[in-house]
Every structure is written in C-alpha cells, then in structure tokens.
Design a protein around this motif. Structure first.
Motif, PDB file in Angstrom:
ATOM      1  N   ASP A  55       0.855  -1.192   0.000  1.00  0.00           N
ATOM      2  CA  ASP A  55       0.000   0.000   0.000  1.00  0.00           C
ATOM      3  C   ASP A  55       0.894   1.246   0.000  1.00  0.00           C
ATOM      4  OD1 ASP A  55      -1.465   2.272   1.033  1.00  0.00           O
ATOM      5  OD2 ASP A  55      -3.032   0.890   1.644  1.00  0.00           O
ATOM      6  N   PRO A  56       0.733   2.143  -0.974  1.00  0.00           N
ATOM      7  CA  PRO A  56       1.585   3.325  -1.044  1.00  0.00           C
ATOM      8  C   PRO A  56       1.509   4.204   0.208  1.00  0.00           C
ATOM      9  CG  PRO A  56       0.254   3.127  -3.040  1.00  0.00           C
ATOM     10  CD  PRO A  56      -0.201   2.065  -2.088  1.00  0.00           C
ATOM     11  N   GLN A  57       0.355   4.239   0.849  1.00  0.00           N
ATOM     12  CA  GLN A  57       0.220   5.074   2.046  1.00  0.00           C
ATOM     13  C   GLN A  57       1.048   4.536   3.206  1.00  0.00           C
ATOM     14  OE1 GLN A  57      -4.122   5.380   2.425  1.00  0.00           O
ATOM     15  NE2 GLN A  57      -3.881   7.545   1.894  1.00  0.00           N
ATOM     16  N   ILE A  58       1.065   3.221   3.395  1.00  0.00           N
ATOM     17  CA  ILE A  58       1.851   2.678   4.503  1.00  0.00           C
ATOM     18  C   ILE A  58       3.344   2.796   4.208  1.00  0.00           C
ATOM     19  CG2 ILE A  58       1.998   0.225   3.877  1.00  0.00           C
ATOM     20  CD1 ILE A  58       1.296  -0.285   6.910  1.00  0.00           C
ATOM     21  N   LEU A  59       3.727   2.633   2.952  1.00  0.00           N
ATOM     22  CA  LEU A  59       5.134   2.808   2.596  1.00  0.00           C
ATOM     23  C   LEU A  59       5.571   4.247   2.827  1.00  0.00           C
ATOM     24  CD1 LEU A  59       5.283   0.636  -0.647  1.00  0.00           C
ATOM     25  CD2 LEU A  59       6.084   0.030   1.654  1.00  0.00           C
ATOM     26  N   ARG A  60       4.704   5.200   2.471  1.00  0.00           N
ATOM     27  CA  ARG A  60       5.014   6.622   2.704  1.00  0.00           C
ATOM     28  C   ARG A  60       5.090   6.916   4.195  1.00  0.00           C
ATOM     29  NH1 ARG A  60       7.860  10.794   2.031  1.00  0.00           N
ATOM     30  NH2 ARG A  60       6.801  12.773   2.309  1.00  0.00           N
ATOM     31  N   MET A 101      -4.678   3.260   8.059  1.00  0.00           N
ATOM     32  CA  MET A 101      -4.927   4.055   9.254  1.00  0.00           C
ATOM     33  C   MET A 101      -3.652   4.111  10.080  1.00  0.00           C
ATOM     34  SD  MET A 101      -7.743   3.710  12.289  1.00  0.00           S
ATOM     35  CE  MET A 101      -9.071   4.222  11.207  1.00  0.00           C
ATOM     36  N   MET A 102      -3.363   5.304  10.599  1.00  0.00           N
ATOM     37  CA  MET A 102      -2.261   5.504  11.533  1.00  0.00           C
ATOM     38  C   MET A 102      -2.900   5.871  12.870  1.00  0.00           C
ATOM     39  SD  MET A 102      -0.106   7.648  13.430  1.00  0.00           S
ATOM     40  CE  MET A 102      -0.800   9.217  13.030  1.00  0.00           C
ATOM     41  N   VAL A 103      -2.514   5.163  13.924  1.00  0.00           N
ATOM     42  CA  VAL A 103      -3.084   5.395  15.246  1.00  0.00           C
ATOM     43  C   VAL A 103      -1.933   5.583  16.230  1.00  0.00           C
ATOM     44  CG1 VAL A 103      -4.521   4.449  17.098  1.00  0.00           C
ATOM     45  CG2 VAL A 103      -5.097   3.974  14.711  1.00  0.00           C
ATOM     46  N   HIS A 117      -4.714   8.994   6.776  1.00  0.00           N
ATOM     47  CA  HIS A 117      -3.703   9.267   5.750  1.00  0.00           C
ATOM     48  C   HIS A 117      -2.353   9.415   6.441  1.00  0.00           C
ATOM     49  CE1 HIS A 117      -3.943  13.377   7.291  1.00  0.00           C
ATOM     50  NE2 HIS A 117      -5.252  13.248   7.209  1.00  0.00           N
ATOM     51  N   PRO A 118      -1.254   9.312   5.690  1.00  0.00           N
ATOM     52  CA  PRO A 118       0.061   9.462   6.321  1.00  0.00           C
ATOM     53  C   PRO A 118       0.200  10.822   7.006  1.00  0.00           C
ATOM     54  CG  PRO A 118       0.303   8.515   4.152  1.00  0.00           C
ATOM     55  CD  PRO A 118      -1.140   8.944   4.280  1.00  0.00           C
TER      56      PRO A 118
END
Length: 150
Positions: A55-60, A101-103, A117-118
C-alpha cells in the motif's frame, strides 16, 4: 509482512549510520508478534494498518517515520505494522481499522490520534509533546539533568 519490513530496512538501513548513538534502529514490529498490553506505561505505540503490504500510504508513512526516527525513539515510540486485513492481531481487534490508518496510542494505552492518511513525523512529535505524561517526563528530565549556568 516480514518481506515488507526487510525491504524497508534495506532501503533505509543506510540512514541508521547518521542516527544518534542512543537511538535504536528503526525496525517496525509485525502486529501478529505482540499485544498492545505489552507497551502500556512503557512506550507510545504508533499503529499502522493497511490492506496490503505494498500500500503506497503505509510505505510513505514508514518513510516519514524513518526520517525522524531518533526524535521518535527519544519519545518512546514503537511502530507496529499490520498489513493483513484478515489477521486477528490484538491491534486490529482493538482498533478495527478500515483501509490505511495511523493510530497513536498514549502510554496508558488510550487512542490519542487516528489518521486516515500518512502523517508527518513532525506532526506526530508535536502531538506527543502535548501529551500530559510527556510534559511530565520532560520536566523530570530537566530537573534531573539541569543545564549548567555559564
């Protein structure tokens, strides 16, 4: 999951040479290997969820965290990653994310921030520094290690 972590360490491993001597290396922890209770009162977990390891978002997000890792490590941050939506990791069962998701959890285990989002490490550091326990930790650190008067 382990493949993602190995790729990430390979890409950003060279930056570890420039890290502060005290900072541990940036190594995200697979969510399947831990429970959130292990970190209560010891660390501030940053949980990263995605539907796929690429997933590009988790890599970012991992890239953004790695760039400021010494400052995050100083604030007792641990990064926990879960990229399998079918897993029954403790983190996924407690947080119940959808997609990326970032928590950020506080040291008492409560959710302090949720982001779909990142989020930059700078914003994350600011959020941590506003937490009451972090403010107390800084006061204690200054009291125990006062700057000499010149």
């Amino acid at each position: 999951m382990r493949f993602l972590i190995l790729i990430f360490i390979g890409i950003f491993g060279a930056s570890s040479a420039t890290m502060a001597q005290d900072a541990p290396p940036f190594v995200p922890i697979p969510a399947q290997d831990v429970t959130l209770d292990e970190f209560t009162w010891n660390a501030r977990p940053v949980l990263l969820f995605a539907g796929h390891p690429q997933d590009p978002q988790i890599l970012r997000q991992l890239e953004l965290l790695a760039e400021q890792w010494p400052a995050l490590a100083e604030r007792d941050v641990v990064v926990i990653v879960d990229t399998d939506p079918n897993s029954e990791s403790d983190a996924r069962l407690q947080i119940r994310p959808h997609g990326f998701m970032m928590v950020l959890l506080s040291k008492d285990g409560k959710v302090a921030q949720r982001k779909p989002h990142p989020w930059s490490a700078r914003e994350l550091i600011r959020a941590i520094d506003k937490m009451p326990l972090r403010i107390q930790e800084e006061k204690e650190r200054r009291f125990l290690n006062p700057r000499p008067i010149e």
